[in-house]
Design a protein around this motif. Structure first.
Motif, PDB file in Angstrom:
ATOM      1  N   TRP A 129       0.865  -1.191   0.000  1.00 51.27           N
ATOM      2  CA  TRP A 129       0.000   0.000   0.000  1.00 51.27           C
ATOM      3  C   TRP A 129       0.887   1.221   0.000  1.00 51.27           C
ATOM      4  N   GLU A 130       0.518   2.216  -0.795  1.00 56.74           N
ATOM      5  CA  GLU A 130       1.244   3.481  -0.821  1.00 56.74           C
ATOM      6  C   GLU A 130       0.252   4.626  -0.736  1.00 56.74           C
ATOM      7  N   GLN A 131       0.668   5.664  -0.023  1.00 58.20           N
ATOM      8  CA  GLN A 131      -0.093   6.910   0.011  1.00 58.20           C
ATOM      9  C   GLN A 131       0.768   7.989  -0.625  1.00 58.20           C
ATOM     10  N   ALA A 132       0.142   8.837  -1.450  1.00 60.67           N
ATOM     11  CA  ALA A 132       0.844   9.972  -2.048  1.00 60.67           C
ATOM     12  C   ALA A 132      -0.049  11.198  -1.954  1.00 60.67           C
ATOM     13  N   PHE A 133       0.580  12.366  -1.819  1.00 60.64           N
ATOM     14  CA  PHE A 133      -0.126  13.641  -1.792  1.00 60.64           C
ATOM     15  C   PHE A 133       0.282  14.453  -3.012  1.00 60.64           C
ATOM     16  N   SER A 134      -0.655  15.262  -3.482  1.00 60.89           N
ATOM     17  CA  SER A 134      -0.379  16.232  -4.532  1.00 60.89           C
ATOM     18  C   SER A 134      -0.844  17.592  -4.038  1.00 60.89           C
ATOM     19  N   ALA A 135       0.070  18.553  -4.038  1.00 62.48           N
ATOM     20  CA  ALA A 135      -0.277  19.921  -3.638  1.00 62.48           C
ATOM     21  C   ALA A 135      -0.544  20.791  -4.864  1.00 62.48           C
ATOM     22  N   ASP A 136      -0.469  20.200  -6.080  1.00 62.21           N
ATOM     23  CA  ASP A 136      -0.668  20.966  -7.313  1.00 62.21           C
ATOM     24  C   ASP A 136      -1.798  20.378  -8.162  1.00 62.21           C
ATOM     25  N   ASP A 137      -2.851  19.945  -7.496  1.00 59.20           N
ATOM     26  CA  ASP A 137      -4.068  19.459  -8.150  1.00 59.20           C
ATOM     27  C   ASP A 137      -3.840  18.220  -9.022  1.00 59.20           C
ATOM     28  N   GLY A 138      -2.905  17.364  -8.598  1.00 56.23           N
ATOM     29  CA  GLY A 138      -2.706  16.100  -9.280  1.00 56.23           C
ATOM     30  C   GLY A 138      -1.680  16.106 -10.394  1.00 56.23           C
ATOM     31  N   ARG A 139      -0.994  17.221 -10.618  1.00 54.73           N
ATOM     32  CA  ARG A 139       0.041  17.246 -11.667  1.00 54.73           C
ATOM     33  C   ARG A 139       1.257  16.432 -11.241  1.00 54.73           C
ATOM     34  N   THR A 140       1.661  16.539  -9.973  1.00 59.76           N
ATOM     35  CA  THR A 140       2.775  15.753  -9.452  1.00 59.76           C
ATOM     36  C   THR A 140       2.344  15.114  -8.131  1.00 59.76           C
ATOM     37  N   TRP A 141       2.938  13.972  -7.829  1.00 58.51           N
ATOM     38  CA  TRP A 141       2.596  13.226  -6.617  1.00 58.51           C
ATOM     39  C   TRP A 141       3.855  12.949  -5.808  1.00 58.51           C
ATOM     40  N   THR A 142       3.714  13.051  -4.478  1.00 61.76           N
ATOM     41  CA  THR A 142       4.805  12.740  -3.558  1.00 61.76           C
ATOM     42  C   THR A 142       4.369  11.564  -2.699  1.00 61.76           C
ATOM     43  N   THR A 143       5.023  10.417  -2.884  1.00 59.26           N
ATOM     44  CA  THR A 143       4.740   9.253  -2.049  1.00 59.26           C
ATOM     45  C   THR A 143       5.300   9.524  -0.665  1.00 59.26           C
ATOM     46  N   ASN A 144       4.444   9.355   0.365  1.00 58.44           N
ATOM     47  CA  ASN A 144       4.875   9.713   1.715  1.00 58.44           C
ATOM     48  C   ASN A 144       4.627   8.620   2.761  1.00 58.44           C
ATOM     49  N   TRP A 145       4.051   7.512   2.364  1.00 56.43           N
ATOM     50  CA  TRP A 145       3.845   6.406   3.302  1.00 56.43           C
ATOM     51  C   TRP A 145       3.731   5.125   2.498  1.00 56.43           C
ATOM     52  N   ILE A 146       4.539   4.131   2.855  1.00 58.72           N
ATOM     53  CA  ILE A 146       4.532   2.835   2.186  1.00 58.72           C
ATOM     54  C   ILE A 146       4.363   1.763   3.253  1.00 58.72           C
ATOM     55  N   MET A 147       3.472   0.827   3.002  1.00 63.20           N
ATOM     56  CA  MET A 147       3.290  -0.303   3.905  1.00 63.20           C
ATOM     57  C   MET A 147       3.444  -1.592   3.102  1.00 63.20           C
TER      58      MET A 147
END
Length: 157
Positions: A129-147
Motif C-alpha cells: 500500500w502506498e499513500q501519495a499527496f499532490s499539492a498541485d491538483d494532481g500534476r505531481t505526486w509525492t509518495t509519503n507512506w509505504i506499507m
C-alpha cells in the motif's frame, strides 16, 4: 474491473512494515521513519464491505471500505485513535492488472491536497500500500507512506 471481492485478500492477520515520511510534502528533505505493526481485517455484507484495524506504536487506526454496487467503485474511509475523526474518503477501483488506485481531497497542515492510495503486488501472502499527496491538483505526486504487508501464519512468533 472492480468487484465486491477485491479486498478479500486483506482478511486475516498481517504483519506490516511501514516507511513513513517525516514531512508528508517533502520526504526527501525530512527523511523517513520505519516501524512495524499488525493489522487484522474482516469482510462483511458478502464482501461488499471490508474493515481492518491496525495497531501501530503510538496509535491505532481503522479503515472501512465500502463497494458501491452501482458505480463498481470502492470508498475507503480512515479513522485513528489520535483524532477520533472519520477522514474524507478516497474512491476508486482495481484495474485489470490487479492494482487499485483511489483518489480524494483532504488537507495537510492547513493546505489542501489531493490524496492517492495505491494497492499493488497482491498475493495470498503479500501486498503493498502506498499513500501519495499532490499539492498541485494532481500534476505531481509525492509518495509519503509505504506499507509492505506479509500474512501472519499460525505458529509464527
Amino acid at each position: 474491473m472492480s468487484t465486491s471481492y477485491d479486498f478479500d485478500f486483506l482478511t486475516g492477520r498481517w504483519h506490516v512494515r511501514h516507511r513513513k515520511a517525516l514531512d508528508f510534502l517533502n520526504p526527501q528533505a525530512a527523511g523517513w521513519r520505519e516501524f512495524d505493526s499488525v493489522t487484522e481485517g474482516s469482510t462483511h455484507f458478502g464482501g461488499a464491505a471490508h474493515f481492518d484495524e491496525i495497531t501501530m506504536p503510538e496509535y491505532a487506526g481503522l479503515t472501512l471500505r465500502l463497494f458501491d454496487q452501482e458505480t463498481k467503485e470502492w470508498s475507503l474511509y480512515w479513522a485513528d485513535s489520535r483524532s477520533g475523526k472519520l477522514y474524507p474518503p478516497v474512491t476508486g477501483r482495481f484495474g485489470d492488472d490487479g492494482t487499485g488506485e483511489f483518489f480524494g481531497n483532504d488537507s495537510h497542515e492547513g493546505k489542501p491536497v489531493k490524496v492517492r492510495f495505491r494497492w499493488s503486488g497482491i498475493s495470498a501472502t503479500n501486498a503493498r500500500w502506498e499513500q501519495a499527496f499532490s499539492a498541485d491538483d494532481g500534476r505531481t505526486w509525492t509518495t509519503n507512506w509505504i506499507m509492505e504487508f506479509t500474512r501472519e501464519t499460525t505458529g509464527r512468533r
